[in-house]
Design a protein around this motif. Structure first.
Motif, short mmCIF file in Angstrom:
data_model
loop_
_atom_site.label_atom_id
_atom_site.label_comp_id
_atom_site.label_asym_id
_atom_site.label_seq_id
_atom_site.Cartn_x
_atom_site.Cartn_y
_atom_site.Cartn_z
N HIS A 187 -13.05 0.65 8.99
CA HIS A 187 -13.01 -0.20 7.80
C HIS A 187 -12.78 -1.64 8.25
CE1 HIS A 187 -11.79 -1.92 3.97
NE2 HIS A 187 -12.14 -0.80 3.36
N GLN A 214 -9.39 -3.17 7.30
CA GLN A 214 -8.34 -2.54 8.07
C GLN A 214 -8.27 -3.18 9.46
OE1 GLN A 214 -9.33 1.33 9.56
NE2 GLN A 214 -7.20 2.02 9.72
N ILE A 239 -9.99 -0.43 0.80
CA ILE A 239 -9.06 -0.16 1.89
C ILE A 239 -8.02 0.90 1.48
CG2 ILE A 239 -7.40 -1.97 1.31
CD1 ILE A 239 -7.19 -2.55 4.32
#
Length: 387
Positions: free
Chosen positions: A130, A133, A380
């Motif tokens: 991600h 992230q 997220i």
């Protein structure tokens, strides 16, 4: 070797899997083609970024068709350079990581297909990361855990910590609870701060000189001229005061109206253009400060003890913003919260952060199937339930 920070304590990883691991990582979620080699002992052996600033300036923004062609041309070059600069070959690579999302679908597909093909043909484990992230965890890679005298470094972020993610695609305040558990506290209701900055840079016709629009605006606002009149322009009004949410579309619309009311940017003196640029940047950063204050207050009300604020994303490379956030935290909170910023070159999109964000999964033996697809829309917050 770009940088080296050793002895990172991987937590919640089985002891038998806590071993040295080398990752080749790719990133192409927007307009930068990136490849890097990162190791589990926090070494960045290489970090290659090939930008498309000339294309962005030509098209007045990211043109998906042009961007994906550039990615396809640049990725083999970036991958080869990453391995060469790391002084390794593919037999030394233990796993391959890539940005799965969020981002522009056609751009994401370039590194996704390259990573899947390499992993499958060479029988390497694969992890899709991600993008936000990766930004949120970068400070865990770049901040030393200990001082030179051996004492623990108080600046090293400990969970839970607040993360301010500011980029061309996102403007969010996120509570980072672990490497894969995040809670969004505030997000933009329209467009991101990075996109707004890019638009204003174009409206003011600031010369980019092969820089990104945001970097060009930052440099322009730092011009030494100080006696700039500001009373000519209607000030920006506060955006949703007291509400834990962002809105930036009104800011670039305000600048656009001011320019049109004064007969177009060609009728602006240099002094007036500089004044408007500074007023806009002050309003854009001021909104970040105000919403961050609200987020800290919300954590206090909920009994969440937060000791660090990690600021990442392309806009976090702005030095004026860094100084303002540090000063804001110093004067506005009873609790001690330290602002932590990754190095400027690791705030903008890069593959080193992608390799690092994949590391905990590789070490735990948690890999993705070779049939994995990109996710251009991906919250997220979904990471915790999907892990």
């Amino acid at each position: 070797m770009l940088t080296s920070f050793r002895s990172f304590p991987f937590r919640n990883i089985p002891h038998s899997l806590n071993r040295f691991f080398t990752v080749l990582a790719f990133e192409s979620s927007a307009d930068d083609t990136c490849a890097a080699v990162v190791t589990s002992d926090r070494q960045i052996l290489s970090n290659v970024v090939i930008r498309q600033n000339d294309l962005v300036e030509r098209y007045g923004g990211i043109n998906p068709a042009a961007a994906v062609l550039a990615h396809q041309a640049n990725l083999p070059i970036a991958a080869k350079r990453a391995l060469t600069e790391a002084n390794i070959n593919m037999s030394d690579v233990d796993g391959i990581a890539f940005t799965r999302g969020p981002g522009m679908g056609v751009c994401l597909s370039t590194t996704l297909n390259a990573a899947k093909t390499l992993a499958a043909t060479l029988d390497k484990p694969l992890v899709g990361v991600h993008h936000m992230q990766a930004h949120a965890l970068t400070a865990l890679l770049t901040t030393p855990t200990h001082k030179p005298n051996g004492q623990m470094n108080a600046a090293y972020p400990r969970f839970p910590y607040l993360t301010l993610l500011v980029s061309g695609g996102h403007t969010q305040i996120v509570l980072a609870k672990s490497v894969n558990s995040f809670g969004i506290m505030a997000t933009t209701l329209d467009e991101s701060i990075g996109r707004t900055i890019d638009k204003v840079s174009r409206i003011l016709q600031i010369e980019w000189a092969n820089m990104s629009p945001g970097s060009a605006l930052e440099k322009f606002c730092l011009r030494p001229e100080e006696d700039i009149p500001t009373d000519k322009f209607v000030p920006f009004t506060p955006v949703m005061p007291g509400r834990l949410a962002f809105s930036y579309s009104a800011l670039h619309s305000h600048v656009d109206r001011v320019v049109k009311l004064n007969g177009g940017i060609e009728n602006f003196t240099f002094a007036n253009k500089l004044a408007l640029a500074r007023i806009f940047q002050n309003a854009a950063f001021g909104q970040l400060e105000e919403k961050l204050r609200l987020a800290v207050e919300d954590c206090e009300k909920r009994g969440i003890k937060v000791g660090h604020l990690v600021v990442s994303g392309g806009v976090a490379s702005n030095m004026s913003l860094r100084e303002r956030l540090k000063a804001s935290l110093a004067v506005s909170n009873n609790t001690s919260i330290e602002a932590v910023f990754p190095p400027i070159q690791l705030c903008t999109d890069n593959a080193a952060m992608v390799g690092w964000a994949s590391m905990h999964r590789f070490l735990a033996g948690d890999h993705d199937d070779y049939t994995i697809n990109p996710r251009s829309k991906w919250s997220i917050e979904d990471l915790e339930t999907e892990s």
